[in-house]
Design an enzyme around this catalytic site. Structure first.
Site, mmCIF file in Angstrom:
data_model
loop_
_atom_site.group_PDB
_atom_site.id
_atom_site.type_symbol
_atom_site.label_atom_id
_atom_site.label_comp_id
_atom_site.label_asym_id
_atom_site.label_seq_id
_atom_site.Cartn_x
_atom_site.Cartn_y
_atom_site.Cartn_z
ATOM 1 N N CYS A 135 11.051 -7.399 -9.359
ATOM 2 C CA CYS A 135 12.348 -7.898 -9.818
ATOM 3 C C CYS A 135 13.201 -6.749 -10.371
ATOM 4 O O CYS A 135 12.675 -5.824 -10.959
ATOM 5 C CB CYS A 135 12.244 -8.965 -10.886
ATOM 6 S SG CYS A 135 11.411 -10.459 -10.378
ATOM 7 N N ARG A 175 11.576 -1.457 -6.064
ATOM 8 C CA ARG A 175 10.702 -2.167 -6.991
ATOM 9 C C ARG A 175 9.971 -3.320 -6.301
ATOM 10 O O ARG A 175 9.013 -3.855 -6.837
ATOM 11 C CB ARG A 175 11.524 -2.714 -8.165
ATOM 12 C CG ARG A 175 12.132 -1.625 -9.013
ATOM 13 C CD ARG A 175 13.151 -2.178 -9.976
ATOM 14 N NE ARG A 175 12.550 -3.022 -11.005
ATOM 15 C CZ ARG A 175 12.069 -2.576 -12.153
ATOM 16 N NH1 ARG A 175 12.105 -1.301 -12.433
ATOM 17 N NH2 ARG A 175 11.549 -3.399 -13.033
ATOM 18 N N TRP A 177 11.130 -10.884 -7.048
ATOM 19 C CA TRP A 177 9.798 -10.804 -6.452
ATOM 20 C C TRP A 177 9.085 -12.068 -6.910
ATOM 21 O O TRP A 177 8.844 -12.258 -8.108
ATOM 22 C CB TRP A 177 9.091 -9.547 -6.946
ATOM 23 C CG TRP A 177 7.781 -9.277 -6.288
ATOM 24 C CD1 TRP A 177 7.571 -8.648 -5.098
ATOM 25 C CD2 TRP A 177 6.486 -9.587 -6.806
ATOM 26 N NE1 TRP A 177 6.229 -8.561 -4.841
ATOM 27 C CE2 TRP A 177 5.536 -9.126 -5.870
ATOM 28 C CE3 TRP A 177 6.020 -10.216 -7.971
ATOM 29 C CZ2 TRP A 177 4.161 -9.270 -6.056
ATOM 30 C CZ3 TRP A 177 4.664 -10.357 -8.160
ATOM 31 C CH2 TRP A 177 3.754 -9.885 -7.204
ATOM 32 N N ASN A 218 13.783 -11.091 -15.367
ATOM 33 C CA ASN A 218 12.532 -10.460 -14.913
ATOM 34 C C ASN A 218 11.447 -10.858 -15.894
ATOM 35 O O ASN A 218 11.706 -10.929 -17.091
ATOM 36 C CB ASN A 218 12.617 -8.929 -14.970
ATOM 37 C CG ASN A 218 13.598 -8.371 -13.986
ATOM 38 O OD1 ASN A 218 14.156 -9.093 -13.169
ATOM 39 N ND2 ASN A 218 13.820 -7.080 -14.073
ATOM 40 N N GLY A 219 10.236 -11.034 -15.394
ATOM 41 C CA GLY A 219 9.120 -11.361 -16.285
ATOM 42 C C GLY A 219 8.650 -12.782 -16.058
ATOM 43 O O GLY A 219 8.942 -13.392 -15.018
ATOM 44 N N GLU A 224 -8.546 6.039 -3.426
ATOM 45 C CA GLU A 224 -7.095 6.161 -3.300
ATOM 46 C C GLU A 224 -6.687 6.243 -1.828
ATOM 47 O O GLU A 224 -5.687 5.653 -1.419
ATOM 48 C CB GLU A 224 -6.609 7.379 -4.096
ATOM 49 C CG GLU A 224 -5.133 7.706 -3.976
ATOM 50 C CD GLU A 224 -4.202 6.575 -4.377
ATOM 51 O OE1 GLU A 224 -4.636 5.587 -4.986
ATOM 52 O OE2 GLU A 224 -3.005 6.667 -4.044
ATOM 53 N N LYS A 259 -4.076 3.538 -0.313
ATOM 54 C CA LYS A 259 -2.812 3.934 0.329
ATOM 55 C C LYS A 259 -2.774 3.378 1.747
ATOM 56 O O LYS A 259 -1.764 2.867 2.214
ATOM 57 C CB LYS A 259 -2.745 5.471 0.344
ATOM 58 C CG LYS A 259 -1.427 6.106 0.306
ATOM 59 C CD LYS A 259 -0.643 5.938 -0.970
ATOM 60 C CE LYS A 259 -1.350 5.317 -2.125
ATOM 61 N NZ LYS A 259 -0.729 5.054 -3.314
ATOM 62 N N GLU A 299 -2.358 -0.460 1.866
ATOM 63 C CA GLU A 299 -1.065 -0.838 1.293
ATOM 64 C C GLU A 299 0.072 -0.720 2.310
ATOM 65 O O GLU A 299 0.911 -1.611 2.408
ATOM 66 C CB GLU A 299 -0.833 0.110 0.109
ATOM 67 C CG GLU A 299 0.402 -0.100 -0.690
ATOM 68 C CD GLU A 299 0.492 0.917 -1.845
ATOM 69 O OE1 GLU A 299 -0.217 1.951 -1.811
ATOM 70 O OE2 GLU A 299 1.267 0.664 -2.757
ATOM 71 N N HIS A 305 -26.244 1.107 0.869
ATOM 72 C CA HIS A 305 -26.637 -0.049 0.062
ATOM 73 C C HIS A 305 -25.881 -1.310 0.482
ATOM 74 O O HIS A 305 -25.881 -2.295 -0.255
ATOM 75 C CB HIS A 305 -26.414 0.248 -1.421
ATOM 76 C CG HIS A 305 -27.273 1.366 -1.924
ATOM 77 N ND1 HIS A 305 -28.636 1.248 -2.070
ATOM 78 C CD2 HIS A 305 -26.977 2.646 -2.264
ATOM 79 C CE1 HIS A 305 -29.146 2.399 -2.496
ATOM 80 N NE2 HIS A 305 -28.143 3.268 -2.615
ATOM 81 N N LYS A 339 7.018 -2.074 -6.736
ATOM 82 C CA LYS A 339 6.811 -0.744 -7.316
ATOM 83 C C LYS A 339 6.334 -0.851 -8.756
ATOM 84 O O LYS A 339 5.442 -0.147 -9.178
ATOM 85 C CB LYS A 339 8.113 0.059 -7.247
ATOM 86 C CG LYS A 339 8.002 1.480 -7.769
ATOM 87 C CD LYS A 339 7.168 2.334 -6.847
ATOM 88 C CE LYS A 339 7.039 3.768 -7.303
ATOM 89 N NZ LYS A 339 5.928 4.443 -6.606
HETATM 90 O O1 M6R Z 1 3.382 2.271 -12.629
HETATM 91 P P1 M6R Z 1 1.897 2.255 -12.629
HETATM 92 O O2 M6R Z 1 1.301 3.584 -12.379
HETATM 93 O O3 M6R Z 1 1.325 1.640 -13.875
HETATM 94 O O4 M6R Z 1 1.496 1.312 -11.424
HETATM 95 C C1 M6R Z 1 0.177 0.866 -11.252
HETATM 96 C C2 M6R Z 1 -0.023 0.305 -9.860
HETATM 97 O O5 M6R Z 1 0.735 -0.851 -9.677
HETATM 98 C C3 M6R Z 1 0.392 1.326 -8.787
HETATM 99 O O6 M6R Z 1 -0.316 2.518 -8.959
HETATM 100 C C4 M6R Z 1 0.111 0.797 -7.378
HETATM 101 O O7 M6R Z 1 -1.261 0.614 -7.181
HETATM 102 C C5 M6R Z 1 0.691 1.795 -6.379
HETATM 103 N N1 M6R Z 1 2.036 1.437 -6.066
HETATM 104 C C6 M6R Z 1 -0.100 1.911 -5.141
HETATM 105 O O8 M6R Z 1 0.444 2.888 -4.300
#
Ligand code: M6R
Length: 634
Positions: free
Chosen positions: A2, A32, A79, A105-106, A507, A511, A514, A530, A629
């Protein structure tokens, strides 16, 4: 997650049309994450336009030329949390008379109670959102204010503000809320656990001037937004609102006040990035641009922190705090990519003999991870606004721990909620997929771990300083695109690593899933046998990170042989120090360095693999489906 934008043109200046400012602002907030958008313009009448889907849908649904008026408006990218993305659920929401419009937002936690109460009063709700109770509450209090005072609502903004405050008083949960009223050229807003920032524009150019106090009304316009990029094109002078502060903006200026209505003197700060930083600079995607910005981001991260001649590292922000408090247990809390950085940071400290753990913030409670006066809880969050991480940090604070935010965002909620803040200095990151901020988190944690343990050799300092150039070398020589194009269409993608390369494997997989929407998993290399090995076939490429030629590398090579025996295509990310290339179908090289820095370099190759697979598949790389985001709900 949002986004809010609000704009009021200054009474004393030639101001642009509000609709242009709102639409531009919303487009800057797209990163975002959102699934519907809307605007409300408050001139003589209140006009609300909203639409499911991308911002273009909203733009094509309104006749912008007819809306060209200077003035006042609010806009929102939603969102979905309560109810699917539909035109009706999109913000702004109004009451049935259409005299007040609200963006939020929220999450309003007591919305069902409020909804029941308002339904009993005769309200029929149109949307499924929690937000829609807000305009109806405001409307209810507006009516009673009019009746009690004998003043019509168009008789003055005090009535509106009173109604707004009374409505907010009823709400439980997290929120950034802005409201506009028919016939009243003012925006009323407040926040709690969700960011809101004001932008103060000087006449025609918001990039100079006095930096203190309330406004005089001489500026060109006033902005309200969830994040600075929404208005950075117009001004870099900002005022951060704190929790439970209220602001009123109109053509005469702005006033910030507390819950009781007492005026608060706020400091106007200057932010140090400009509109260029948030553009794409010729790259097809923000993500690719941000991957390529890593050498300069990492250089910026190290600036002034590493002294090669003296053989020392210094973190100015932490000053004497480092020596005094870092001997204690250190608990990292974070989410997503930042959690992977936390795992990496905890391992770095463990290697140096300091007790450290990493916990996913949404799983963190002080019952599970006890906190006492000696505990340091470190929240890693690039945005500084992630609700899960903020909650964990606040809980740790209440339990008596010392808190430190490692963040990219100066003035963010995390920076303000914690006792201390350490900045990763990555610059604005627009792509939803975290890339340069992860690398900057890694490097910041490398410096931090060296600073707190007072252990850093001359060799290590040199290795640290070489990282930015080594990343540049990778970007210039990588064959990630060719490898990605070969492997696209596989059934699933696995990532393995040991020690400091385990968080890199996690990671790499995050990535990948995602932005490609393909099945990808990261494993500790030794864990494959395992269970996960059952998934490995000739159609599931395995990406393995192997650097150096020590025991860790040798053991990972054994795990690679296990997948090779199942005919899985093997891609190794390696510095070439071991003979791992013998077992690989594809090699992604990185320059030789120590294991700690190699974890930063290896990740860059995996970012590029994810990017090129996603690009080949035509995915929405900068705004992946269902993701945001900044995740400001728990
Ligand atoms: O702003 P933040 O680092 O707290 O965000 C945490 C996660 O939402 C963020 O790292 C998310 O996993 C990434 N956008 C993934 O690429």
């Amino acid at each position: 997650m949002c986004g809010i934008i609000g704009y009021v043109g200054s009474a004393d200046a030639n101001t642009p049309d509000a609709i242009d400012i709102l639409l531009d602002g919303l487009s800057e907030l797209e990163y975002r994450g959102y699934d519907s958008a809307g605007v409300a313009l408050a001139n003589a009448e209140l006009d609300v336009y909203k639409s499911e889907g991308e911002l273009e849908e909203l733009v094509s649904s309104l006749s912008v030329s007819e809306l060209r008026e200077p003035g006042v408006g609010i806009g929102h990218t939603r969102w979905s949390t309560h109810g699917p993305p539909t035109d009706t659920n999109a913000h702004p929401h109004t009451d049935d008379s259409g005299r007040v419009a609200v963006v939020h937002n929220g999450i309003i936690e007591n919305y069902q109670t409020l909804r029941d109460e308002l339904t009993a009063e005769g309200v029929t709700f149109e949307s499924e959102t929690d937000t829609e109770v807000v305009p109806y509450l405001i409307s209810l209090y507006l009516e009673s204010a009019e009746n009690a005072d004998g003043v019509r609502s168009d008789g003055g903004s005090i009535v509106y503000e009173r109604a707004f405050r009374r409505a907010i008083d009823r709400i439980e949960g997290s929120y950034a809320i802005a409201a506009v009223f028919e016939g009243d050229e003012t925006i009323y807003a407040t926040r709690k656990e969700s960011p809101l920032v004001l932008g103060i524009e000087e006449n025609g150019d918001g990039r100079a001037g006095d930096a203190d106090g309330q406004s005089t009304g001489a500026e060109g316009g006033y902005y309200l937004a969830s994040d600075v990029p929404a208005f950075i094109e117009h001004t870099d002078r900002v005022v951060y609102l704190e929790d439970e502060e209220f602001v009123r903006l109109n053509g005469e200026g702005y006033e910030v006040s507390d819950e009781d209505g007492t005026t608060i003197e706020k400091t106007v700060k200057t932010v140090d990035f400009d509109a260029e930083d948030t553009g794409k600079s010729g790259y097809d995607h923000h993500m690719l641009k941000e991957v390529h910005e890593q050498p300069s981001a990492l250089r910026q991260c190290l600036r002034g922190r590493v002294d090669e001649l003296a053989g020392t590292v210094t973190l100015e922000e932490l000053d004497t705090f480092v020596e005094q408090e870092f001997a204690a247990p250190i608990e990292f809390v974070a989410c997503g990519t930042s959690y992977h950085a936390a795992l990496y940071g905890a391992s770095l400290l463990q290697q140096r003999g300091i007790h450290a753990t990493a916990t996913i913030a949404s799983e963190y409670t002080t019952d599970r991870v006890p906190v006492d006066d000696d505990t340091l809880v470190v929240g890693i969050t690039q945005s500084g606004e992630t609700a899960d991480t903020l909650r964990a940090l606040r809980e740790a604070n209440r339990a008596g721990g010392t808190t430190l935010a490692v963040t990219n965002t100066v003035g963010s909620s995390a920076a303000r909620a914690c006792d201390h803040a350490l900045y990763i200095r990555a610059g604005p990151e627009i792509g939803v997929a975290a890339t340069k901020t992860f690398a900057s988190q890694q490097l910041t944690l490398l410096v931090l771990s060296a600073a707190v343990s007072s252990q850093i050799s001359h060799d290590e300092i040199q290795s640290l300083r070489r990282v930015p150039d080594q990343v540049r070398t990778i970007l210039e020589t990588t064959s990630a695109r060719e490898v990605a194009e070969e492997l696209v269409g596989s059934d699933a993608f696995f990532f393995i690593g040991r020690g400091l390369h385990y968080p890199v494997a996690l990671e790499g997989a995050l990535k990948f899933k995602e932005i490609t929407y393909e099945h990808a998993e990261g494993f500790a290399a030794g864990e494959l046998k395992h269970g996960p090995l059952a998934l490995v076939t000739e159609n599931t490429p395995v990406f393995a990170v192997v650097t150096g030629d020590g025991q860790t590398a040798r053991k990972t090579i054994s795990n690679i042989k296990e997948v090779e025996a199942r005919d899985a295509p093997v891609v190794v990310v390696t510095d070439g120090a071991s003979d791992v290339e013998r077992y690989a179908d594809y090699v992604l090289g990185i320059p030789e360095t120590n294991e700690r820095c190699a974890a930063v370099l290896a990740n860059v190759q995996l970012q590029l693999i994810a990017y090129w697979v996603a690009n080949t598949m035509g995915r929405s790389i900068d705004k992946p489906r269902n993701l945001a985001k900044s995740v400001t709900v728990e």
